[in-house]
Every structure is written in C-alpha cells, then in structure tokens.
Design a protein around this motif. Structure first.
Motif, PDB file in Angstrom:
ATOM      1  N   ALA A  79       3.878  65.629 -11.117  1.00 44.24           N
ATOM      2  CA  ALA A  79       2.911  64.731 -10.496  1.00 44.24           C
ATOM      3  C   ALA A  79       2.159  65.557 -10.221  1.00 44.24           C
ATOM      4  CB  ALA A  79       2.703  63.353 -10.746  1.00 44.24           C
ATOM      5  N   LEU A  80       2.760  65.978  -9.225  1.00 45.71           N
ATOM      6  CA  LEU A  80       2.202  66.940  -7.717  1.00 45.71           C
ATOM      7  C   LEU A  80       1.471  68.412  -7.914  1.00 45.71           C
ATOM      8  CD1 LEU A  80       4.853  65.668  -5.271  1.00 45.71           C
ATOM      9  CD2 LEU A  80       2.362  65.709  -4.747  1.00 45.71           C
ATOM     10  N   ALA A  81       3.110  69.220  -8.743  1.00 44.14           N
ATOM     11  CA  ALA A  81       2.130  70.164  -9.289  1.00 44.14           C
ATOM     12  C   ALA A  81       1.467  70.178  -9.780  1.00 44.14           C
ATOM     13  CB  ALA A  81       3.542  71.130 -10.012  1.00 44.14           C
ATOM     14  N   SER A  82       0.637  69.621 -11.458  1.00 40.79           N
ATOM     15  CA  SER A  82      -0.223  69.168 -11.937  1.00 40.79           C
ATOM     16  C   SER A  82      -1.643  68.871 -11.268  1.00 40.79           C
ATOM     17  CB  SER A  82      -0.004  68.464 -12.708  1.00 40.79           C
ATOM     18  OG  SER A  82      -1.335  67.680 -13.325  1.00 40.79           O
ATOM     19  N   ALA A  83      -1.324  68.436 -10.055  1.00 38.26           N
ATOM     20  CA  ALA A  83      -2.097  68.011  -9.265  1.00 38.26           C
ATOM     21  C   ALA A  83      -2.324  69.142  -8.176  1.00 38.26           C
ATOM     22  CB  ALA A  83      -1.980  66.625  -8.235  1.00 38.26           C
ATOM     23  N   MET A  84      -1.788  69.719  -8.248  1.00 36.75           N
ATOM     24  CA  MET A  84      -2.150  71.056  -6.748  1.00 36.75           C
ATOM     25  C   MET A  84      -2.520  72.290  -7.915  1.00 36.75           C
ATOM     26  SD  MET A  84      -1.818  69.845  -4.108  1.00 36.75           S
ATOM     27  CE  MET A  84      -1.639  71.579  -3.236  1.00 36.75           C
ATOM     28  N   MET A  85      -1.979  71.978  -8.962  1.00 33.83           N
ATOM     29  CA  MET A  85      -2.932  72.821 -10.031  1.00 33.83           C
ATOM     30  C   MET A  85      -4.949  72.978 -10.007  1.00 33.83           C
ATOM     31  SD  MET A  85      -0.762  73.305 -13.276  1.00 33.83           S
ATOM     32  CE  MET A  85      -2.696  74.382 -14.573  1.00 33.83           C
ATOM     33  N   ALA A 135      -5.883  60.413  -0.769  1.00 36.55           N
ATOM     34  CA  ALA A 135      -6.280  60.499  -1.024  1.00 36.55           C
ATOM     35  C   ALA A 135      -7.031  61.140  -2.673  1.00 36.55           C
ATOM     36  CB  ALA A 135      -8.190  60.443  -0.637  1.00 36.55           C
ATOM     37  N   PHE A 136      -7.092  62.402  -2.393  1.00 34.07           N
ATOM     38  CA  PHE A 136      -7.096  63.245  -3.642  1.00 34.07           C
ATOM     39  C   PHE A 136      -6.273  63.186  -4.670  1.00 34.07           C
ATOM     40  CE2 PHE A 136      -5.566  67.383  -5.006  1.00 34.07           C
ATOM     41  CZ  PHE A 136      -6.674  67.533  -5.740  1.00 34.07           C
ATOM     42  N   LEU A 137      -4.097  63.437  -3.909  1.00 37.82           N
ATOM     43  CA  LEU A 137      -3.518  63.466  -4.778  1.00 37.82           C
ATOM     44  C   LEU A 137      -3.333  62.358  -5.263  1.00 37.82           C
ATOM     45  CD1 LEU A 137      -0.696  64.977  -2.190  1.00 37.82           C
ATOM     46  CD2 LEU A 137      -1.575  66.230  -4.242  1.00 37.82           C
ATOM     47  N   HIS A 138      -3.632  60.716  -4.867  1.00 36.94           N
ATOM     48  CA  HIS A 138      -3.388  59.617  -5.118  1.00 36.94           C
ATOM     49  C   HIS A 138      -4.351  59.321  -6.309  1.00 36.94           C
ATOM     50  CE1 HIS A 138      -1.881  57.442  -1.473  1.00 36.94           C
ATOM     51  NE2 HIS A 138      -1.355  58.358  -2.279  1.00 36.94           N
ATOM     52  N   SER A 139      -5.392  60.073  -6.635  1.00 37.20           N
ATOM     53  CA  SER A 139      -6.811  59.796  -7.190  1.00 37.20           C
ATOM     54  C   SER A 139      -5.932  60.886  -8.402  1.00 37.20           C
ATOM     55  CB  SER A 139      -7.993  60.776  -6.907  1.00 37.20           C
ATOM     56  OG  SER A 139      -8.035  61.995  -7.135  1.00 37.20           O
ATOM     57  N   ALA A 148       3.061  58.808   0.147  1.00 35.89           N
ATOM     58  CA  ALA A 148       2.595  59.243   1.275  1.00 35.89           C
ATOM     59  C   ALA A 148       2.333  60.417   1.820  1.00 35.89           C
ATOM     60  CB  ALA A 148       2.332  58.427   2.305  1.00 35.89           C
ATOM     61  N   PHE A 149       1.271  61.355   2.179  1.00 35.98           N
ATOM     62  CA  PHE A 149       2.245  62.833   3.129  1.00 35.98           C
ATOM     63  C   PHE A 149       1.700  62.763   4.097  1.00 35.98           C
ATOM     64  CE2 PHE A 149       2.385  63.494  -1.269  1.00 35.98           C
ATOM     65  CZ  PHE A 149       2.987  65.092  -1.434  1.00 35.98           C
ATOM     66  N   VAL A 197       5.540  66.188   5.682  1.00 35.12           N
ATOM     67  CA  VAL A 197       6.335  65.061   5.118  1.00 35.12           C
ATOM     68  C   VAL A 197       6.221  64.330   3.922  1.00 35.12           C
ATOM     69  CG1 VAL A 197       8.286  63.024   5.167  1.00 35.12           C
ATOM     70  CG2 VAL A 197       7.707  65.026   7.233  1.00 35.12           C
ATOM     71  N   ALA A 198       6.719  64.023   2.725  1.00 37.85           N
ATOM     72  CA  ALA A 198       5.908  63.107   1.637  1.00 37.85           C
ATOM     73  C   ALA A 198       6.781  62.227   1.382  1.00 37.85           C
ATOM     74  CB  ALA A 198       5.759  63.779   0.770  1.00 37.85           C
ATOM     75  N   THR A 199       7.090  61.529   1.491  1.00 37.17           N
ATOM     76  CA  THR A 199       7.682  59.857   1.330  1.00 37.17           C
ATOM     77  C   THR A 199       7.261  58.820   0.180  1.00 37.17           C
ATOM     78  OG1 THR A 199       6.926  58.484   2.933  1.00 37.17           O
ATOM     79  CG2 THR A 199       8.332  60.273   3.026  1.00 37.17           C
ATOM     80  N   GLY A 200       7.586  58.411  -0.888  1.00 41.72           N
ATOM     81  CA  GLY A 200       7.324  57.442  -2.348  1.00 41.72           C
ATOM     82  C   GLY A 200       8.726  56.537  -2.373  1.00 41.72           C
ATOM     83  N   SER A 201       8.062  55.578  -2.667  1.00 42.16           N
ATOM     84  CA  SER A 201       9.167  54.358  -3.180  1.00 42.16           C
ATOM     85  C   SER A 201       8.997  53.744  -5.068  1.00 42.16           C
ATOM     86  CB  SER A 201       9.445  53.516  -1.764  1.00 42.16           C
ATOM     87  OG  SER A 201       9.891  52.449  -2.603  1.00 42.16           O
ATOM     88  N   ARG A 202       9.524  53.821  -5.092  1.00 41.32           N
ATOM     89  CA  ARG A 202       8.866  52.597  -6.472  1.00 41.32           C
ATOM     90  C   ARG A 202      10.518  52.886  -7.425  1.00 41.32           C
ATOM     91  NH1 ARG A 202       7.868  54.255 -12.180  1.00 41.32           N
ATOM     92  NH2 ARG A 202       8.594  55.813 -12.049  1.00 41.32           N
ATOM     93  N   GLU A 203      10.255  51.020  -7.553  1.00 41.00           N
ATOM     94  CA  GLU A 203      11.629  50.951  -8.096  1.00 41.00           C
ATOM     95  C   GLU A 203      13.134  51.017  -7.721  1.00 41.00           C
ATOM     96  OE1 GLU A 203      10.633  51.969 -12.146  1.00 41.00           O
ATOM     97  OE2 GLU A 203       9.131  50.504 -12.283  1.00 41.00           O
ATOM     98  N   GLY A 204      13.082  51.061  -6.697  1.00 40.99           N
ATOM     99  CA  GLY A 204      14.127  50.674  -6.107  1.00 40.99           C
ATOM    100  C   GLY A 204      14.981  52.567  -5.919  1.00 40.99           C
ATOM    101  N   LEU A 205      13.559  53.896  -6.286  1.00 40.80           N
ATOM    102  CA  LEU A 205      14.200  54.691  -5.878  1.00 40.80           C
ATOM    103  C   LEU A 205      13.162  55.406  -4.706  1.00 40.80           C
ATOM    104  CD1 LEU A 205      14.427  57.836  -8.528  1.00 40.80           C
ATOM    105  CD2 LEU A 205      12.414  58.135  -7.037  1.00 40.80           C
ATOM    106  N   ASN A 206      13.872  55.957  -3.783  1.00 40.14           N
ATOM    107  CA  ASN A 206      13.221  56.184  -2.749  1.00 40.14           C
ATOM    108  C   ASN A 206      13.278  57.431  -2.305  1.00 40.14           C
ATOM    109  OD1 ASN A 206      12.688  53.733  -1.044  1.00 40.14           O
ATOM    110  ND2 ASN A 206      14.758  53.444  -1.024  1.00 40.14           N
ATOM    111  N   LEU A 207      11.970  58.766  -2.294  1.00 42.44           N
ATOM    112  CA  LEU A 207      12.574  60.379  -2.078  1.00 42.44           C
ATOM    113  C   LEU A 207      11.775  60.239  -1.254  1.00 42.44           C
ATOM    114  CD1 LEU A 207      12.863  62.550  -3.860  1.00 42.44           C
ATOM    115  CD2 LEU A 207      10.960  62.672  -4.874  1.00 42.44           C
ATOM    116  N   ARG A 208      12.384  61.233  -0.457  1.00 42.85           N
ATOM    117  CA  ARG A 208      12.077  62.077   1.029  1.00 42.85           C
ATOM    118  C   ARG A 208      11.866  63.223   0.808  1.00 42.85           C
ATOM    119  NH1 ARG A 208      10.759  60.908   6.781  1.00 42.85           N
ATOM    120  NH2 ARG A 208      10.712  62.772   7.690  1.00 42.85           N
ATOM    121  N   VAL A 209      10.534  64.066   0.916  1.00 40.24           N
ATOM    122  CA  VAL A 209      10.592  66.117   0.732  1.00 40.24           C
ATOM    123  C   VAL A 209      10.127  66.428   1.328  1.00 40.24           C
ATOM    124  CG1 VAL A 209       9.777  67.874  -0.723  1.00 40.24           C
ATOM    125  CG2 VAL A 209      10.407  65.460  -2.007  1.00 40.24           C
TER     126      VAL A 209
END
Length: 363
Positions: free
Chosen positions: A219-225, A256-260, A269-270, A278-290
């Motif tokens: 999803a991030l790669a697609s948005a950055m395109m 705002a751009f990525l969320h759209s 959240a970036f 730092v990018a952090t995300g959380s959904r349905e018990g899955l937590n990710l930090r990049v």
C-alpha cells in the motif's frame, strides 16, 4: 456487472481475512508484557523462521542461476564453433585483399572491351564484394556475441559464488540462533510454555503476520508511485532557492496524503525525527513499526531511496533478511524528475517534523 464482481472479491477477501484470524488467533505475545528472556527467545525464533525462508529463496535463485550457467555455457560452445568458421572465412577474404586477388578483379574490370562486358564484370565484382562484406559483418557480430556471452558467464559465475557464500552464512546464522534458543529453553523454568509461545508465534507469522506486513508495504509503495499528486495539493511545499528548488514535506501533510491514498494506511502514522522516519501502524492485534532513512542516489536514475533500518512486528524485531526483502520488493522512494522533469535531488535531510529535499537544475 463489474461492480458485482468487485463486491464479491472484496467480500471474499474479508471472509478469508476473518477466517485466518479465527484459525490463527492473535498469539499471547501481544496480550501481555514479555520478560527479557521471553522477548529474546521469541525474537530469535522469529529470526530463525525468516532466515530459513531467506535460505529457501536463495536456494531457488541458486538453482536457477546454475541452470542459466549451464545453458549459457552450452550456448558459448556453439558460438565459439560458429566463430571459428566465421573467422576462417573472414581471414580468407582479408588474405585475398592483401594478396592482390581483388586487384586482379579490378584490373579485369578496367580491361573489358565493351560496355556489355564491363557491366557483366562489374555485377560479378559487386556480388563478390557484397559477399565479402556479409562475411566480415557476420564475423563482427559473432565476435560481439561471443564477448557478450563471456561477460554474462563471468557475471553469472560471480553471482553464483556470492549466492553460495550467502547461503552458507545464513545457514550458520540459523544454527547459531537455534543453538541459543535450545540453550535458553533448556535453562528455562517453564520450557513447555515457551515452546507453545514459539509455535503460536510461528503459526501466526507464517499465516497472517507476513501477509499483513507485505500488505502495508504494498500500500505504501502504491501511494508513493503517485507522489506527484502530493504537490498538486501542497504547491507551497516546493519553493525556488539559490538557482534551484527546495521541497519541504511536512509530517502532517504526508500523513494526510498517504491516508487519502489507501484506507489501510489510515492506521499508520509517520513521524519525522532527527535523521530518521518512523512509521507505526496497528490493526486487529497486529502492531508494526518501521524505522528508516532516505539517501539520494543517481543510478539507475536520480531518486530518494528509502532504506529500512528497523522492522518490529508485535514488539519483536525482525532480522535484516526480512528488511532487505521488503526493501527490494517494495519501492518506497520517490523520483523528483517525475515531479519537475528538469531537476535532480542532491541532498535530503530529516528533521523533527519535516523532510527537506534540495533540488538543482539538470538540463
């Protein structure tokens, strides 16, 4: 009809996701804090799974490379055989020039007694010259093909050697990690509990976790395109300065751009910190930090390339093999010349709240 198909596909994906979550529930590691010992054992266990997966990928590439090497070697033998024939023919033609045989033809041409004979000899002479050119051209082509094949063979041999060395290194890492995990399990007061945790984590990661992490990166790669769309909404981000331009990307604007661009990214959240993103995300018990940073690179084209420095899944840090795989599979960089064709980036700086990219004219 298309809307029905899309609705069906979305429903199927949703049902599949819910089914996987039911079959592979969120493991206990995300439900309560881990001790340092548990944290270390689970991280090493997850690293073993991921490095094992990298070993399998390297092995597949190695087998493909060996097949290609065999095919290329056979093709090289065939080319060399053709090359010898071509070389002999070309040599004979060149010898004819140096020994004066072509001069004899030219003399015969000039000594004809009539225009009719002249044009007959001329046609014959041109036919021979054309044949000579074809032979010499074929020789040049075969020589170029031979040299190209030799370079490919050399490069492939080097790649294969590197793959084998990497394979051995990764296998040694797995052995060492497994030895450490076994040692800690043996010294644990409740080894069975730890084994259950490892099994649950492995099952969840292999069936849900890895898939979800790749979904985020996709999803991030697609948005950055579509990053050029960012400037359409934030034209004030690009300003002229000292004969060039400065692009200032604010943290809140990028979010705002990525969320759209993708609903999945609304859970991320970036944050721009000093010298890192730092990018952090959380959904349905899955937590990710990049965690990562950008570098300006000119090959194969001018770009800001994102490097994944740290990847944490449900509190457990993933190994470098996973970071490298995701970084190679999903391009999170952006390309200034897609935004402004006549500029190129030469510097990128991350500060608290902003990413600043300096651009210069490239005409």
């Amino acid at each position: 009809m298309n809307r029905r198909i899309k609705s069906f596909c979305f429903s199927s994906a949703l049902i599949a996701s819910l089914f996987l979550t039911w079959i592979f529930p969120i493991p206990p590691v995300s439900a309560f804090p881990l001790s340092n010992e548990e944290q270390e054992i689970l991280e090493k266990s997850l690293s073993i799974v991921e490095i094992d997966r990298e070993i399998a990928r390297i092995e597949i590439r190695r087998q493909e490379a060996e097949r290609s090497l065999l095919d290329l070697t056979e093709a090289l033998v065939t080319t060399e055989a053709k090359m010898l024939v071509s070389q002999e023919r070309a040599g004979a033609r060149l010898k004819a020039y140096y020994m004066g045989e072509r001069e004899d033809l030219l003399t015969a041409l000039l000594s004809t007694n009539s225009w009719k004979d002249f044009f007959k000899v001329l046609d014959y002479y041109e036919l021979i010259m054309e044949r000579d050119r074809d032979i010499l051209t074929a020789y040049k082509k075969d020589l170029a093909k031979l040299n190209k094949s030799k370079k490919q063979l050399s490069a492939l041999t080097n790649n294969l050697t590197q793959m084998k060395e990497n394979l051995l290194k990764q296998r040694e890492r797995v052995i060492e990690l497994q030895r450490s995990v076994d040692s800690k399990l043996g010294a644990s007061t409740d080894p069975e509990h730890l084994r259950v945790m490892i099994e649950e984590l492995t099952t969840y990661w292999e069936n849900v976790g890895l898939h979800e992490v790749r979904r985020y990166f996709s999803a991030l790669a697609s948005a950055m395109m579509d990053f050029q769309d960012f400037l359409k909404d934030h034209q004030d981000s690009l300003v002229s300065e000292n004969g060039g331009y400065v692009l200032v990307i604010r943290e809140e604007d990028l979010n705002a751009f990525l969320h759209s661009k993708n609903a999945l990214l609304s859970n991320m959240a970036f944050i721009f910190e000093k010298e890192k993103i730092v990018a952090t995300g959380s959904r349905e018990g899955l937590n990710l930090r990049v965690e990562g940073h950008y570098t300006v690179e000119d090959e194969p084209q001018n770009a800001l390339i994102f490097h994944v420095d740290r990847l944490v899944f449900n509190g457990l840090e993933l190994p470098d093999t996973t970071r490298t795989e995701l970084q190679n599979d999903f391009d999170l960089g952006f390309y200034p010349q897609k935004i402004v064709p006549f500029v190129k980036a030469y510097e990128a700086a991350i500060q608290k709240g902003t990413l600043t990219v300096k651009l210069k004219l490239s005409l």
